[in-house]
Write an enzyme that holds these catalytic residues in place. Structure first.
Site, PDB file in Angstrom:
ATOM      1  N   CYS A  61      62.660  25.741  42.735  1.00 19.20           N
ATOM      2  CA  CYS A  61      62.346  24.729  43.754  1.00 19.20           C
ATOM      3  C   CYS A  61      61.202  25.191  44.656  1.00 19.20           C
ATOM      4  O   CYS A  61      60.232  24.476  44.853  1.00 19.20           O
ATOM      5  CB  CYS A  61      63.602  24.441  44.581  1.00 19.20           C
ATOM      6  N   LYS A  86      55.362  18.743  45.756  1.00 19.72           N
ATOM      7  CA  LYS A  86      55.202  17.790  46.871  1.00 19.72           C
ATOM      8  C   LYS A  86      53.992  18.141  47.724  1.00 19.72           C
ATOM      9  O   LYS A  86      53.354  17.270  48.299  1.00 19.72           O
ATOM     10  CB  LYS A  86      56.467  17.749  47.737  1.00 19.72           C
ATOM     11  N   GLU A 116      55.527   8.782  26.636  1.00 20.63           N
ATOM     12  CA  GLU A 116      56.984   8.778  26.810  1.00 20.63           C
ATOM     13  C   GLU A 116      57.630   8.283  25.528  1.00 20.63           C
ATOM     14  O   GLU A 116      57.269   7.237  24.992  1.00 20.63           O
ATOM     15  CB  GLU A 116      57.357   7.871  28.005  1.00 20.63           C
ATOM     16  N   GLY A 137      61.949  17.621  30.368  1.00 29.63           N
ATOM     17  CA  GLY A 137      63.254  18.025  30.869  1.00 29.63           C
ATOM     18  C   GLY A 137      63.348  19.534  31.003  1.00 29.63           C
ATOM     19  O   GLY A 137      62.406  20.259  30.669  1.00 29.63           O
ATOM     20  N   ALA A 189      67.758  20.065  43.746  1.00 31.44           N
ATOM     21  CA  ALA A 189      68.040  21.164  44.672  1.00 31.44           C
ATOM     22  C   ALA A 189      69.189  20.795  45.618  1.00 31.44           C
ATOM     23  O   ALA A 189      70.081  21.614  45.876  1.00 31.44           O
ATOM     24  CB  ALA A 189      66.786  21.490  45.475  1.00 31.44           C
ATOM     25  N   HIS A 243      61.574  -2.124  65.496  1.00 28.60           N
ATOM     26  CA  HIS A 243      60.449  -2.980  65.100  1.00 28.60           C
ATOM     27  C   HIS A 243      59.193  -2.539  65.827  1.00 28.60           C
ATOM     28  O   HIS A 243      59.242  -2.337  67.034  1.00 28.60           O
ATOM     29  CB  HIS A 243      60.757  -4.440  65.462  1.00 28.60           C
TER      30      HIS A 243
HETATM   31  P1  NAI Z   1      63.600  14.191  32.791  1.00 29.17           P
HETATM   32  O1  NAI Z   1      64.776  14.424  31.920  1.00 29.17           O
HETATM   33  O2  NAI Z   1      63.752  13.531  34.096  1.00 29.17           O
HETATM   34  O3  NAI Z   1      62.502  13.355  31.989  1.00 29.17           O
HETATM   35  C1  NAI Z   1      62.000  13.786  30.733  1.00 29.17           C
HETATM   36  C2  NAI Z   1      61.360  12.615  30.031  1.00 29.17           C
HETATM   37  O4  NAI Z   1      60.755  13.086  28.849  1.00 29.17           O
HETATM   38  C3  NAI Z   1      62.341  11.539  29.645  1.00 29.17           C
HETATM   39  O5  NAI Z   1      61.820  10.315  30.050  1.00 29.17           O
HETATM   40  C4  NAI Z   1      62.426  11.685  28.135  1.00 29.17           C
HETATM   41  O6  NAI Z   1      62.684  10.471  27.496  1.00 29.17           O
HETATM   42  C5  NAI Z   1      61.037  12.192  27.793  1.00 29.17           C
HETATM   43  N1  NAI Z   1      60.925  12.935  26.544  1.00 29.17           N
HETATM   44  C6  NAI Z   1      61.802  13.830  26.037  1.00 29.17           C
HETATM   45  N2  NAI Z   1      61.310  14.320  24.878  1.00 29.17           N
HETATM   46  C7  NAI Z   1      60.101  13.751  24.667  1.00 29.17           C
HETATM   47  C8  NAI Z   1      59.105  13.859  23.670  1.00 29.17           C
HETATM   48  N3  NAI Z   1      59.237  14.713  22.646  1.00 29.17           N
HETATM   49  N4  NAI Z   1      57.992  13.097  23.768  1.00 29.17           N
HETATM   50  C9  NAI Z   1      57.834  12.253  24.809  1.00 29.17           C
HETATM   51  N5  NAI Z   1      58.746  12.102  25.772  1.00 29.17           N
HETATM   52  C10 NAI Z   1      59.867  12.846  25.716  1.00 29.17           C
HETATM   53  O7  NAI Z   1      62.917  15.630  32.940  1.00 29.17           O
HETATM   54  P2  NAI Z   1      61.748  16.137  33.888  1.00 29.17           P
HETATM   55  O8  NAI Z   1      60.930  15.033  34.418  1.00 29.17           O
HETATM   56  O9  NAI Z   1      61.077  17.202  33.105  1.00 29.17           O
HETATM   57  O10 NAI Z   1      62.571  16.758  35.076  1.00 29.17           O
HETATM   58  C11 NAI Z   1      63.469  17.822  34.818  1.00 29.17           C
HETATM   59  C12 NAI Z   1      64.516  17.901  35.893  1.00 29.17           C
HETATM   60  O11 NAI Z   1      63.951  18.185  37.138  1.00 29.17           O
HETATM   61  C13 NAI Z   1      65.284  16.613  36.005  1.00 29.17           C
HETATM   62  O12 NAI Z   1      66.634  16.966  35.847  1.00 29.17           O
HETATM   63  C14 NAI Z   1      65.043  16.125  37.376  1.00 29.17           C
HETATM   64  O13 NAI Z   1      66.273  15.796  37.975  1.00 29.17           O
HETATM   65  C15 NAI Z   1      64.471  17.310  38.113  1.00 29.17           C
HETATM   66  N6  NAI Z   1      63.373  16.886  38.968  1.00 29.17           N
HETATM   67  C16 NAI Z   1      63.571  16.018  39.965  1.00 29.17           C
HETATM   68  C17 NAI Z   1      62.533  15.621  40.750  1.00 29.17           C
HETATM   69  C18 NAI Z   1      62.751  14.679  41.824  1.00 29.17           C
HETATM   70  O14 NAI Z   1      63.863  14.206  41.972  1.00 29.17           O
HETATM   71  N7  NAI Z   1      61.721  14.363  42.605  1.00 29.17           N
HETATM   72  C19 NAI Z   1      61.181  16.100  40.545  1.00 29.17           C
HETATM   73  C20 NAI Z   1      61.086  16.970  39.484  1.00 29.17           C
HETATM   74  C21 NAI Z   1      62.140  17.339  38.735  1.00 29.17           C
END
Ligand code: NAI
Length: 471
Positions: free
Chosen positions: A47, A56, A208, A272, A321, A450
């Site tokens: 984080c 961020k 995606e 992911g 986090a 407001h």
């Molecule tokens: P994610 O699981 O949120 O998204 C991964 C995306 O990649 C999905 O849409 C999936 O369908 C796609 N994908 C998977 N394999 C693929 C492929 N071979 N080709 C194309 N697309 C594919 O994972 P992400 O964005 O990497 O985040 C990881 C973790 O970090 C999540 O658990 C999230 O909760 C956390 N996170 C949260 C944030 C926030 O809340 N602001 C910011 C960054 C991360």
């Protein structure tokens, strides 16, 4: 490797100093527990050093860049902004370093002992610490919390080299902004990087695999992000199956099933994260790990071994986090013999800091219907909000989902889903309402200031009573 078992004993030993681990350390030490943290790198974890905080911070640079670029509409004449990327990255690092120093100081002040090295679980709630200089020692504890976190998942055929193929870890180390970027994966990380890099001047394509980006997010909110990305020239391709890439003299060419190849300077893989359980030495300890590598826990974060808990990205709960913090508090309360209420994972706050920002808590409309609720919803656009017009940011929606009452008005609030200006800062009221199981008429009783952005949430809830003011 020398082996010098020590008689160091602690009330609580935590392996991993990320948000879940340092959260347990800070909360436990605040309650008087004698706490040790074993960390192989730096406290703060993903984080602070390679995730939420630097992402961020760079998104804030993108915000400043956009704001300056649009200054002329306010009569403020600024020449077209240019980016000094070295300074951008230096400021990012300053923020990270300042927070790291603050956290280190706080742990010291609370008398938490931080051991530098890799921790592995040993029998009878003991932890073996192996430091990089070859030394090893053993700590014993009344309780052990496993909090070793997660690492980016990678795709076969896209070996990470830190130059052309990057994960989030490497993006924060870039020395220049790539001109053309492909972001594989349109989840939270992918959308944040796509938004940031595009705003700073890169040409971005999001690939995606699923039929929509931001899977799991309410459709009306996703549509806002897609429209905005399209308007800013981000090429979002859904249903895109990448098959590999062929590096050239500068960048690389990505093969995509059924589509023309895509030439880019850099590829960001954001598909992911996977739990980092393999380095904990769990084989033979009795701690159960599932086939994906997540440590298995019950609703109180207890592993299959008494006295050993697991929290954060290491377990199969939302990888956030603040979820790690909640799990840390849950565990420490049990150690103190206090009443501990399991985390309500379905209603945690989700915040995605792309432009436009996304924030939500509770059921999406479809999720509520699938769960068997009869729902009533309302959608408020920012164009009707005076503060949004004043700041010049009217892109987005506030959507509130409530249980439908017999007279057609809203009963219990089930979900609040937002896209638009500063919604990550605005979600608090909706998050509380959903988690308090509040009813529409209870929340409608409270009037928002407001002019303010938060009025849109107030108006949305008010309109679910069957009457409204400005909408
Ligand atoms: P994610 O699981 O949120 O998204 C991964 C995306 O990649 C999905 O849409 C999936 O369908 C796609 N994908 C998977 N394999 C693929 C492929 N071979 N080709 C194309 N697309 C594919 O994972 P992400 O964005 O990497 O985040 C990881 C973790 O970090 C999540 O658990 C999230 O909760 C956390 N996170 C949260 C944030 C926030 O809340 N602001 C910011 C960054 C991360």
């Amino acid at each position: 490797m020398s082996d010098a078992p020590s008689d160091d004993h602690f009330d609580l030993i935590i392996i991993g100093g990320g948000p879940a681990g340092y959260g347990a350390a800070l909360y436990g030490s605040a309650a008087g527990l004698d706490v040790a943290v074993v960390e192989k790198d730096k406290v703060g974890g993903t984080c602070l050093h390679r995730g939420c905080i630097p992402a961020k911070e760079l998104l804030e640079t993108a915000h400043v860049f956009r704001t300056v670029g649009h200054a002329a509409q306010f009569g403020v004449e600024a020449s077209a902004p240019t980016l000094a990327f070295g300074q951008t990255m230096a400021r990012k690092q300053q923020v990270v370093d300042q927070l790291f120093n603050g956290l280190s100081g706080l742990l010291k002040h609370r008398k938490v002992t931080v051991f530098s090295g890799t921790g592995t679980l040993a029998p009878d709630r003991s932890v073996r610490v192996s430091s990089s200089d070859g030394q090893a020692s053993t700590l014993t504890g009344d309780a052990v919390v496993l909090a070793s976190g997660s690492v980016p998942r990678t795709i076969p055929g896209f070996e990470v080299d830190g130059r052309v193929v990057l994960t989030s870890d490497e993006v924060f180390e870039l020395d220049h902004l790539p001109r053309k970027v492909a972001v594989i994966g349109g989840g939270a990380i992918g959308c944040e990087f796509a938004s940031m890099m595009s705003d700073l001047g890169s040409e971005v394509t999001v690939l995606e695999a699923l039929p929509q980006i931001l899977p799991g997010v309410d459709k009306d909110v996703v549509n806002v992000v897609r429209r905005s990305f399209k308007g800013r020239g981000i090429d979002v391709r859904v249903g895109a199956k990448v098959q590999g890439h062929t590096p050239g003299s500068t960048g690389t060419t990505i093969a995509i099933e059924g589509q023309d190849p895509l030439n880019v300077d850099a590829v960001v893989v954001s598909i992911g994260r996977r739990p980092l359980s393999e380095s904990l030495g769990l084989d033979g300890t009795g701690v159960a790990v599932d086939e994906r590598g997540f440590v298995q826990v019950d609703e109180l974060c207890r592993t299959s071994v008494p006295g050993v808990w697991a929290v954060g990205d290491l377990i199969a709960t939302p990888g956030l986090a603040h979820v790690g913090y909640a799990e840390a508090i849950l565990v420490v309360k049990q150690l103190l013999g206090e009443q501990a209420v399991p985390v309500d994972y379905a209603n945690v706050a989700w915040c995605i800091y792309c432009q436009p920002e996304v924030a939500f808590a509770g059921f999406s409309e479809q999720g509520a219907i699938d769960a068997g609720y009869e729902v009533v919803t309302t959608k408020h656009r920012w164009g009707g909000n005076s503060r949004a017009l004043i700041i010049g940011d009217t892109e987005g929606v506030v959507k509130v989902i409530a249980e439908k009452q017999a007279d057609g008005t809203g009963g219990r609030l089930l979900g609040v889903h937002m896209a638009g200006p500063w919604v990550t800062e605005q979600l608090g009221a909706g998050y509380l309402a959903v988690n308090w199981h509040a009813a529409v008429d209870e929340i409608a009783h409270f009037v928002q200031p407001h002019p303010s952005l938060t009025e849109s949430f107030g108006e949305a809830v008010l309109s679910l009573t069957g009457r409204s003011l400005n909408s």
